[in-house]
Design a protein around this motif. Sequence first.
Motif, mmCIF file in Angstrom:
data_model
loop_
_atom_site.group_PDB
_atom_site.id
_atom_site.type_symbol
_atom_site.label_atom_id
_atom_site.label_comp_id
_atom_site.label_asym_id
_atom_site.label_seq_id
_atom_site.Cartn_x
_atom_site.Cartn_y
_atom_site.Cartn_z
ATOM 1 N N UNK A 69 0.831 -1.203 0.000
ATOM 2 C CA UNK A 69 0.000 0.000 0.000
ATOM 3 C C UNK A 69 0.870 1.260 0.000
ATOM 4 N N UNK A 70 2.011 1.210 0.688
ATOM 5 C CA UNK A 70 2.930 2.355 0.721
ATOM 6 C C UNK A 70 3.362 2.741 -0.699
ATOM 7 N N UNK A 71 3.746 1.736 -1.481
ATOM 8 C CA UNK A 71 4.160 1.992 -2.862
ATOM 9 C C UNK A 71 2.999 2.570 -3.670
ATOM 10 N N UNK A 72 1.808 1.984 -3.502
ATOM 11 C CA UNK A 72 0.639 2.475 -4.235
ATOM 12 C C UNK A 72 0.292 3.913 -3.894
ATOM 13 N N UNK A 94 -3.954 -4.017 -4.530
ATOM 14 C CA UNK A 94 -3.372 -5.280 -4.074
ATOM 15 C C UNK A 94 -3.152 -5.233 -2.563
ATOM 16 N N UNK A 95 -2.608 -4.116 -2.083
ATOM 17 C CA UNK A 95 -2.387 -3.960 -0.649
ATOM 18 C C UNK A 95 -3.681 -3.968 0.141
ATOM 19 N N UNK A 96 -4.715 -3.316 -0.391
ATOM 20 C CA UNK A 96 -6.026 -3.305 0.271
ATOM 21 C C UNK A 96 -6.585 -4.720 0.376
ATOM 22 N N UNK A 156 -0.767 11.185 1.068
ATOM 23 C CA UNK A 156 -0.461 11.225 2.495
ATOM 24 C C UNK A 156 -0.763 9.899 3.196
ATOM 25 N N UNK A 157 -1.538 9.018 2.549
ATOM 26 C CA UNK A 157 -1.850 7.715 3.156
ATOM 27 C C UNK A 157 -0.632 6.800 3.216
ATOM 28 N N UNK A 158 0.495 7.217 2.607
ATOM 29 C CA UNK A 158 1.729 6.435 2.718
ATOM 30 C C UNK A 158 2.246 6.425 4.149
#
Length: 496
Positions: A69-72, A94-96, A156-158
């Motif tokens: 998710x960080x990458x996304x 994918x992370x979700x 900012x969600x990273x």
Amino acid sequence: MTSILLGYDIGVMSGAAIYIKKDLKISDVELEVLVGIINLYSLFGAAAAGRTSDWIGRRYTIVLAGAIFFVGALLMGFATNYAFLMVGRFVAGIGVGYALMIAPVYTSELSPASYRGFLSSFPEVFINGGVLLGYVSNYAFSKLPLQLGWRMMLGISAIPSVLLAVGVLAMPESPRWLVMQGRLGDARKVLDKTSNSKDEAALRLADIKEAAGIPQECNDDVVRVEKRSHGEGVWRELFLHPTPTVRHILICAIGIHFFQQASGIDAVVLYSPRIFEKAGITSDDDKLLATVAVGFSKTIFILVATFLLDRIGRRPLILSSMGGMILSLATLGFSLTVIDHSHVKLPWAVGLAITTVLSFVGFFAIGMGPIAWVYSSEIFPLKLRAQGASMGVAMNRLVSGVVGMTFLSLYKAITIGGAFFLFTGVAIVSWVFFYTMFPETQGKTLEEMEVLFGNFNWLRDSKRKKRNSQLVSNSNGNSDGSGNDQLGAVSKPETN
């Protein structure tokens, strides 16, 4: 943290979409694809998460979800055009998918039966918290220049994904996964920390060993040669040759996730600014403030639900929740239809539409929202749990994606009121499904679920209760005039 990531993405996109459409000059169809596609992308993550978590463990699967998710989030924050943004949505999706599947399973496997409903409802609590943060972020960053505002909202969600990946390393592994790997000593240590007493920990370990097929006499020293599992043979037991009990469990797990999304919650959450616009609110700031109210309503009611799950049970909550959702959807459809066909602004209809949006998300949050995650993560047998739960999450994301990607086209085809009347019909069908298929799991250990579902038959049980009540009535009030009961030798009714 995993749930905040998902909730934030859902909430922030509802407002960011306004500015993305203006900045990138995209059509309504491209916009609804952008908003809803993350749910279809998350299908891949959810489907893979079950086998991944059986292989590397529940804890490291959560770390993997946070990293993806960080990458996304970074890709979305630095997107320069529509195609770049779609790539970021794919990676984040994918992370979700990973996060949605693993968080409820991990929580249910770690929790004692007496607190499992309360603790397993936390994912839905924090999804709502994330949605609310997304709405607040929309309002805060909307003051920035157009090209910067929506990128800050998404990028900012990273930050929480980094906190998740680091923080989870301090958490214990699931004791049930440890037992499946033959690591009884490690499982015993985790259970000692997460049980009310040493005796309860010992009983939980004995139940888990029995469910995993490990002999009770097996001790920590010889366990390394005992059964280990990485999820082999699960698909065969789930789909190809399931027992009647496993088939019942699978239908319930997939069905609850299907109806959770098919009843229209994502249409309301993702497109609440568009719904409020149809209701007569034209200012962007006013629409964003109204969506913040939706987030508050959802969050408050989900907090109420967490305290009720282990007090009054799953079944009463989900049936009453669906009843309220049916009423809210029907009223919302009526009020929006009236507004659509009126040439003047009707304050009562606008007020009714806004009120029923709030009541709909409230009724959803008090039952249907959390119970879908709690129920599907607790009902599968140990060996099938991770991959079975991943199928429920995959269905959740599939239907959510379809609703998110088609809502604008749907309401243009059959009017916005007609769209909510359609969701009302789906909700009515779901109420019947839950009434006929779902046994109560409150207070049951995870190892008792297979027996519970194997014995559940609503039609047989309702007939038996009716017969028992008739026997009680006859024995209490019917006599033949001689002072003897007509039941003769039957002095005590049969009990369930």
